[in-house]
Design a protein around this motif. Sequence first.
Motif, PDB file in Angstrom:
ATOM      1  N   PHE A  64       8.080  -3.973  -9.571  1.00 55.64           N
ATOM      2  CA  PHE A  64       8.065  -5.286  -8.921  1.00 55.64           C
ATOM      3  C   PHE A  64       7.395  -6.326  -9.827  1.00 55.64           C
ATOM      4  CE2 PHE A  64       5.639  -8.421  -6.520  1.00 55.64           C
ATOM      5  CZ  PHE A  64       6.661  -9.055  -5.816  1.00 55.64           C
ATOM      6  N   VAL A  65       6.215  -5.968 -10.347  1.00 55.98           N
ATOM      7  CA  VAL A  65       5.463  -6.927 -11.165  1.00 55.98           C
ATOM      8  C   VAL A  65       6.265  -7.307 -12.415  1.00 55.98           C
ATOM      9  CG1 VAL A  65       3.377  -7.207 -12.580  1.00 55.98           C
ATOM     10  CG2 VAL A  65       3.209  -6.236 -10.285  1.00 55.98           C
ATOM     11  N   ARG A  66       6.941  -6.318 -12.999  1.00 52.89           N
ATOM     12  CA  ARG A  66       7.649  -6.586 -14.250  1.00 52.89           C
ATOM     13  C   ARG A  66       8.926  -7.399 -14.020  1.00 52.89           C
ATOM     14  NH1 ARG A  66       8.694  -1.516 -17.238  1.00 52.89           N
ATOM     15  NH2 ARG A  66       6.445  -1.498 -17.377  1.00 52.89           N
ATOM     16  N   HIS A  67       9.701  -7.026 -12.977  1.00 48.95           N
ATOM     17  CA  HIS A  67      11.036  -7.616 -12.854  1.00 48.95           C
ATOM     18  C   HIS A  67      11.157  -8.693 -11.784  1.00 48.95           C
ATOM     19  CE1 HIS A  67      12.393  -4.623 -15.633  1.00 48.95           C
ATOM     20  NE2 HIS A  67      11.957  -3.664 -14.852  1.00 48.95           N
ATOM     21  N   LEU A  68      10.352  -8.634 -10.744  1.00 47.53           N
ATOM     22  CA  LEU A  68      10.600  -9.529  -9.613  1.00 47.53           C
ATOM     23  C   LEU A  68       9.504 -10.553  -9.340  1.00 47.53           C
ATOM     24  CD1 LEU A  68      12.205  -7.251  -6.884  1.00 47.53           C
ATOM     25  CD2 LEU A  68      13.293  -8.994  -8.280  1.00 47.53           C
ATOM     26  N   ARG A  69       8.330 -10.310  -9.890  1.00 44.47           N
ATOM     27  CA  ARG A  69       7.190 -11.141  -9.538  1.00 44.47           C
ATOM     28  C   ARG A  69       7.470 -12.641  -9.717  1.00 44.47           C
ATOM     29  NH1 ARG A  69       1.263 -10.347 -12.087  1.00 44.47           N
ATOM     30  NH2 ARG A  69       0.215 -11.913 -10.870  1.00 44.47           N
ATOM     31  N   SER A  70       8.043 -13.033 -10.841  1.00 44.61           N
ATOM     32  CA  SER A  70       8.283 -14.468 -11.098  1.00 44.61           C
ATOM     33  C   SER A  70       9.217 -15.045 -10.051  1.00 44.61           C
ATOM     34  CB  SER A  70       8.908 -14.688 -12.470  1.00 44.61           C
ATOM     35  OG  SER A  70       8.178 -14.030 -13.425  1.00 44.61           O
ATOM     36  N   LEU A 100      -8.102  -9.546  -3.879  1.00 48.38           N
ATOM     37  CA  LEU A 100      -7.683  -8.546  -2.878  1.00 48.38           C
ATOM     38  C   LEU A 100      -6.230  -8.147  -3.103  1.00 48.38           C
ATOM     39  CD1 LEU A 100      -9.192 -10.008   0.437  1.00 48.38           C
ATOM     40  CD2 LEU A 100      -9.851  -7.881  -0.675  1.00 48.38           C
ATOM     41  N   ARG A 101      -5.540  -8.910  -3.948  1.00 48.59           N
ATOM     42  CA  ARG A 101      -4.120  -8.610  -4.187  1.00 48.59           C
ATOM     43  C   ARG A 101      -3.901  -7.189  -4.730  1.00 48.59           C
ATOM     44  NH1 ARG A 101      -1.043 -11.956  -8.098  1.00 48.59           N
ATOM     45  NH2 ARG A 101      -1.777 -13.665  -6.847  1.00 48.59           N
ATOM     46  N   ALA A 102      -4.931  -6.593  -5.315  1.00 52.45           N
ATOM     47  CA  ALA A 102      -4.765  -5.217  -5.811  1.00 52.45           C
ATOM     48  C   ALA A 102      -4.287  -4.287  -4.688  1.00 52.45           C
ATOM     49  CB  ALA A 102      -6.094  -4.712  -6.377  1.00 52.45           C
ATOM     50  N   ASP A 103      -4.814  -4.493  -3.468  1.00 49.23           N
ATOM     51  CA  ASP A 103      -4.447  -3.602  -2.357  1.00 49.23           C
ATOM     52  C   ASP A 103      -3.579  -4.260  -1.291  1.00 49.23           C
ATOM     53  OD1 ASP A 103      -5.780  -0.892  -2.611  1.00 49.23           O
ATOM     54  OD2 ASP A 103      -7.406  -2.259  -3.147  1.00 49.23           O
ATOM     55  N   HIS A 104      -3.424  -5.589  -1.337  1.00 47.92           N
ATOM     56  CA  HIS A 104      -2.682  -6.276  -0.270  1.00 47.92           C
ATOM     57  C   HIS A 104      -1.511  -7.095  -0.794  1.00 47.92           C
ATOM     58  CE1 HIS A 104      -5.914  -5.448   2.670  1.00 47.92           C
ATOM     59  NE2 HIS A 104      -6.685  -5.533   1.596  1.00 47.92           N
ATOM     60  N   TRP A 105      -1.423  -7.280  -2.079  1.00 43.94           N
ATOM     61  CA  TRP A 105      -0.486  -8.139  -2.773  1.00 43.94           C
ATOM     62  C   TRP A 105      -0.630  -9.603  -2.332  1.00 43.94           C
ATOM     63  CZ3 TRP A 105       1.289  -8.812  -7.190  1.00 43.94           C
ATOM     64  CH2 TRP A 105       2.190  -9.867  -7.403  1.00 43.94           C
ATOM     65  N   ARG A 152       0.835  -1.214   0.000  1.00 46.25           N
ATOM     66  CA  ARG A 152       0.000   0.000   0.000  1.00 46.25           C
ATOM     67  C   ARG A 152       0.864   1.255   0.000  1.00 46.25           C
ATOM     68  NH1 ARG A 152      -3.540  -3.209   3.042  1.00 46.25           N
ATOM     69  NH2 ARG A 152      -2.537  -2.611   4.987  1.00 46.25           N
ATOM     70  N   ARG A 153       2.081   1.140   0.574  1.00 47.79           N
ATOM     71  CA  ARG A 153       2.933   2.311   0.675  1.00 47.79           C
ATOM     72  C   ARG A 153       3.693   2.596  -0.620  1.00 47.79           C
ATOM     73  NH1 ARG A 153       6.969   1.345   5.048  1.00 47.79           N
ATOM     74  NH2 ARG A 153       8.315   1.186   3.236  1.00 47.79           N
ATOM     75  N   LEU A 154       3.946   1.544  -1.405  1.00 48.07           N
ATOM     76  CA  LEU A 154       4.763   1.736  -2.613  1.00 48.07           C
ATOM     77  C   LEU A 154       4.022   2.549  -3.668  1.00 48.07           C
ATOM     78  CD1 LEU A 154       6.329  -1.796  -3.251  1.00 48.07           C
ATOM     79  CD2 LEU A 154       7.525   0.261  -2.504  1.00 48.07           C
ATOM     80  N   PRO A 155       4.691   3.514  -4.274  1.00 45.90           N
ATOM     81  CA  PRO A 155       4.038   4.239  -5.378  1.00 45.90           C
ATOM     82  C   PRO A 155       3.824   3.297  -6.571  1.00 45.90           C
ATOM     83  CG  PRO A 155       6.319   4.957  -5.099  1.00 45.90           C
ATOM     84  CD  PRO A 155       6.039   3.989  -3.994  1.00 45.90           C
ATOM     85  N   GLU A 156       2.903   3.694  -7.448  1.00 43.47           N
ATOM     86  CA  GLU A 156       2.544   2.807  -8.561  1.00 43.47           C
ATOM     87  C   GLU A 156       3.758   2.405  -9.395  1.00 43.47           C
ATOM     88  OE1 GLU A 156      -0.776   4.116 -11.050  1.00 43.47           O
ATOM     89  OE2 GLU A 156       0.279   3.087 -12.687  1.00 43.47           O
TER      90      GLU A 156
END
Length: 460
Positions: free
Chosen positions: A299-305, A430-435, A289-293
């Motif tokens: 994160f989603v592009r480079h680290l998610r996998s 809920l991952r949109a706001d909580h990951w 929630r604290r991280l800017p978009e």
Amino acid sequence: MPQRIVIVGGGFSGTVLAASLLRRLPSDAPAEVVLIERSPVMGRGVAYAVRDWPYLLNVPAGRLSVDSKEPLQFLRFAQRTLPDADAEDFLPRELYGDYLQEVLSRAERDAPAQVRFTRIVGEVWRISPCAADAAFELEVAGRDSVLADRVVLAVGNPPPATMPWARAVRDHPGYRADPWALPRRLGPEQAVVILGSGLTMADVVTSLGDDAERAPRMVSISRHGLLPLPQSKFGAPALQSDGLELARAGTIRELLAASRALVGKGDELGGDWREVVTLIRHLAPQLWRRLPEVERRRFVRHLRSYWDVHRHRLPPQMASRLDALRRSGHLEVNAGRIVAMQADADRLRVTWRRRGSAVLRTLVADVVVNAIGPDYSVRRSENSLLKSLRDAKLISEDALELGLRTTLNGVCVAADGTANHPLYYLGPMLRADHWEATAAAELRDHAERMAQHMAAGSEP
Ligand SMILES: Cc1cc2nc3c(=O)[nH]c(=O)nc-3n(C[C@H](O)[C@H](O)[C@H](O)COP(=O)(O)OP(=O)(O)OC[C@H]3O[C@@H](n4cnc5c(N)ncnc54)[C@H](O)[C@@H]3O)c2cc1C
């Protein structure tokens, strides 16, 4: 008029919420909890359904209670049929579904007289705001509509996207959009291509490769070709960290550096990197929630996998089975991209490109299994219920299309940014706001928080 809370979807989230509400709603005020499920079976959903293969839970039995006040509740339930089961065992998912059904039946039996529970079998295909008598009207296929003062959407994971290259073959008998409905009579002369390399791929491979003599040749293709890592014993933490150094991170780069430092410190103390993953997992909602978009996107592009394979781990016996199948040549794991897919009589021709290479390769498969995971985009959804809510502007999604935007109590954020309607969401979106919001442990906590909020009579 009694307050009526209607839950749409009787899988894990809907069942746990209904049981929690039946335990918590005040005994001196009339209320009704209605659970609507489209399949005749409640309490199982996709994950804990009865299947023709004993798929395993990826969390040990001692960590799967749906009641935070009774942490070993699932283990005690399991020991009634498996007396030797212990807290560290990875038990069948079907048994967990039996447990959820019992939790619901017990809550129904013990509910106060003023609190009614109603189960409805049917598919909710539209929800609209009401002018009087109630907040919402739910249209249920083939039945009278249902009025509700509060509605909770607990409709589970959306189906995977049909990628452009799969459109031409999606009705071909060899193309399997449901990775848990597989042909059972495959043999060593046949080939299976699995799209994806996560936990669902592991389900597919361990079930098809159960008998080494009869196992087909299996090839997985995913963007990074990364396999989930194995679980280890959940011992006492070596680090004794409260994760403050992680919580202070303001960017993904800082978070990565802090995590690496903690893993190094843990190594020196004889610990396990999984401890750091657990710390991050607990802090994830607050960090997210604290991280800017721009950082979330990074994160989603480079680290998610990489996060996914460290976070969503395999039971040790499944990890060993996957290893054995790779060593025996039954399973090949590739990083790459699918370019095209064509029907070739009763087989499928898969054209793909290895990661970092321009060379096109072709595989001819008897079966292609789509195990790429859910498509969370609400904008792209073809689900009539979500479409009706989207068109009425009652729900909204985040900029990264990870799920539905909600408040801390699970109230859906409308398209105009307000959250005043008594429309709630509970589940993996809920991952949109909580990951972190996919595992039983996180969803259980969300269900308990939502039940407390409703039992206290709080407004959205
Ligand atoms: C295969 C799999 C294995 C998993 N294993 C584990 C594990 O081992 N450990 C762990 O911690 N987590 C695990 N998880 C994660 C987690 O438990 C699930 O994501 C969780 O079950 C999600 O619950 P849900 O209620 O949101 O969705 P579901 O359980 O899928 O339930 C949604 C329900 O809603 C119904 N529904 C949908 N639309 C409508 C409608 N319009 N009208 C009426 N009914 C509707 C569906 O029929 C379904 O029953 C697993 C997930 C999956 C998919």
